[in-house]
Design a protein around this motif. Structure first.
Motif, PDB file in Angstrom:
ATOM      1  N   ILE A  84      40.619  34.643  49.728  1.00 44.05           N
ATOM      2  CA  ILE A  84      39.950  35.678  49.403  1.00 44.05           C
ATOM      3  C   ILE A  84      40.104  36.760  48.986  1.00 44.05           C
ATOM      4  O   ILE A  84      40.764  37.516  48.412  1.00 44.05           O
ATOM      5  N   VAL A  85      38.893  36.492  47.928  1.00 41.53           N
ATOM      6  CA  VAL A  85      39.322  37.929  46.754  1.00 41.53           C
ATOM      7  C   VAL A  85      37.587  38.588  46.729  1.00 41.53           C
ATOM      8  O   VAL A  85      36.526  38.567  46.579  1.00 41.53           O
ATOM      9  N   PHE A  86      37.841  40.134  46.191  1.00 38.79           N
ATOM     10  CA  PHE A  86      37.634  41.247  46.688  1.00 38.79           C
ATOM     11  C   PHE A  86      37.567  42.093  45.636  1.00 38.79           C
ATOM     12  O   PHE A  86      38.578  42.142  45.995  1.00 38.79           O
ATOM     13  N   SER A  87      36.905  43.346  45.335  1.00 35.98           N
ATOM     14  CA  SER A  87      36.934  44.489  44.802  1.00 35.98           C
ATOM     15  C   SER A  87      36.965  45.937  45.458  1.00 35.98           C
ATOM     16  O   SER A  87      36.573  45.282  47.067  1.00 35.98           O
ATOM     17  N   THR A  88      37.254  46.178  44.966  1.00 34.91           N
ATOM     18  CA  THR A  88      37.367  47.258  45.901  1.00 34.91           C
ATOM     19  C   THR A  88      37.817  49.194  44.859  1.00 34.91           C
ATOM     20  O   THR A  88      38.931  48.855  43.846  1.00 34.91           O
ATOM     21  N   ALA A  89      37.637  50.144  45.326  1.00 30.73           N
ATOM     22  CA  ALA A  89      38.023  51.017  45.013  1.00 30.73           C
ATOM     23  C   ALA A  89      39.323  51.810  45.326  1.00 30.73           C
ATOM     24  O   ALA A  89      39.879  51.243  46.584  1.00 30.73           O
ATOM     25  N   THR A  90      39.150  52.817  44.986  1.00 29.66           N
ATOM     26  CA  THR A  90      40.728  53.675  45.805  1.00 29.66           C
ATOM     27  C   THR A  90      40.475  53.830  47.524  1.00 29.66           C
ATOM     28  O   THR A  90      38.777  54.199  47.737  1.00 29.66           O
ATOM     29  N   GLY A  91      41.177  53.960  48.461  1.00 29.20           N
ATOM     30  CA  GLY A  91      40.535  54.348  49.718  1.00 29.20           C
ATOM     31  C   GLY A  91      40.796  53.575  50.739  1.00 29.20           C
ATOM     32  O   GLY A  91      42.062  52.869  50.258  1.00 29.20           O
ATOM     33  N   GLY A  92      40.200  53.325  52.313  1.00 28.87           N
ATOM     34  CA  GLY A  92      41.136  52.487  53.001  1.00 28.87           C
ATOM     35  C   GLY A  92      41.973  50.907  52.683  1.00 28.87           C
ATOM     36  O   GLY A  92      42.617  51.190  52.835  1.00 28.87           O
ATOM     37  N   LYS A  93      40.961  50.221  52.234  1.00 30.97           N
ATOM     38  CA  LYS A  93      41.359  49.161  51.714  1.00 30.97           C
ATOM     39  C   LYS A  93      42.802  48.862  51.057  1.00 30.97           C
ATOM     40  O   LYS A  93      42.751  48.260  51.159  1.00 30.97           O
ATOM     41  N   LEU A  94      42.319  49.844  50.723  1.00 33.65           N
ATOM     42  CA  LEU A  94      43.308  49.154  49.418  1.00 33.65           C
ATOM     43  C   LEU A  94      44.474  50.338  49.681  1.00 33.65           C
ATOM     44  O   LEU A  94      45.851  49.888  49.964  1.00 33.65           O
ATOM     45  N   ASP A  95      44.560  51.352  50.444  1.00 33.38           N
ATOM     46  CA  ASP A  95      45.795  51.562  51.484  1.00 33.38           C
ATOM     47  C   ASP A  95      46.439  50.520  51.943  1.00 33.38           C
ATOM     48  O   ASP A  95      47.795  51.002  52.480  1.00 33.38           O
TER      49      ASP A  95
END
Length: 145
Positions: free
Chosen positions: A51-62
């Motif tokens: 599964i591939v998705f984009s994110t910005a900085t924040g909880g998911k990336l952390d």
């Protein structure tokens, strides 16, 4: 017996992957440092079986950077017919390298804010359930609406 799931609607891995390819919004979940669970919607795509998705900085990336186990769920329901399906994935995620082909496989986010990071979730456990037309007698106690 209450609490036991009817295995008739259980889906195998290939069926789950096929259903995931039919939708482009799911939910990513992870446990936070304080023990709470965070669940957020994401636009996603499949790159092979990841599964591939984009994110910005924040909880998911952390969560990804700290190596937390990530859960992902997607579903499609038809309330009028009382039917649908749900797929749950558990795995580990990593930042996709800029040269990773997955970077081009992500779907267009509904939220147009910049999301410069691409996350690749490797599927370790996949399970799914199809609720047959008109509910098929499955009860809430069995874990599916």
């Amino acid at each position: 017996m209450v609490g036991e799931r009817d295995t008739q609607g259980m889906l195998d891995r290939d069926a789950c992957l096929s259903l995931l390819r039919s939708v482009d919004i799911g939910r990513v979940a992870w446990a936070t440092d304080d023990g709470d669970v965070t669940v957020v919607p994401v636009n996603f795509a499949l790159a092979g079986e990841d599964i591939v998705f984009s994110t910005a900085t924040g909880g998911k990336l952390d969560a990804v950077r700290s190596g937390r186990s990530i859960s992902f769920e997607a579903d499609d329901l038809e309330p009028a017919l009382r039917s649908g399906w749900s797929v749950l994935v558990v795995g580990h995620a990593e930042l996709a390298a800029e040269t990773d082909p997955a970077a081009g496989q992500r779907s267009m986010p509904w939220d147009r804010r910049p999301k410069p990071y691409v996350i690749r979730l490797h599927l370790e456990r996949v399970s799914g359930y199809r609720l047959p037309l008109h509910g098929g007698g499955v009860s809430i106690e069995q874990g599916f609406l």
